[in-house]
Design a protein around this motif. Sequence first.
Motif: not given
Length: 107
Positions: A38-50
């Motif tokens: 979104x313009x603010x943030x994101x969700x992602x699969x297991x490959x993402x490093x939050x």
Amino acid sequence: MERWKIERMNPQKISLSNHSADGYVIPVGSVHLVFVKTEIGMIGCGAFDVAALERFLVPAAKMKPRTGPSITTIEELLSAQVKEVNAPAIDRGIRVGMSGKEALEHL
């Protein structure tokens, strides 16, 4: 050595209650990087490093599939369950256990 093939990204529009988001599936070798932003943030699969995204103050949540070993489509990401969430995302109301679609409503 075989090179990874990164195909062209074609965003998929996701309609939310008060806004929209863009979903992406990027095939890389035999895996897929799947995320919605979104313009603010994101969700992602297991490959993402939050945690890395937190250093840039980006609210983010890592999702785990409800079925199967990994997330390969936008639909799977939206129905997946929040597995990990960073501090900026917690501040926006995202919690472990929410669905991807629920988490996006907070972003």
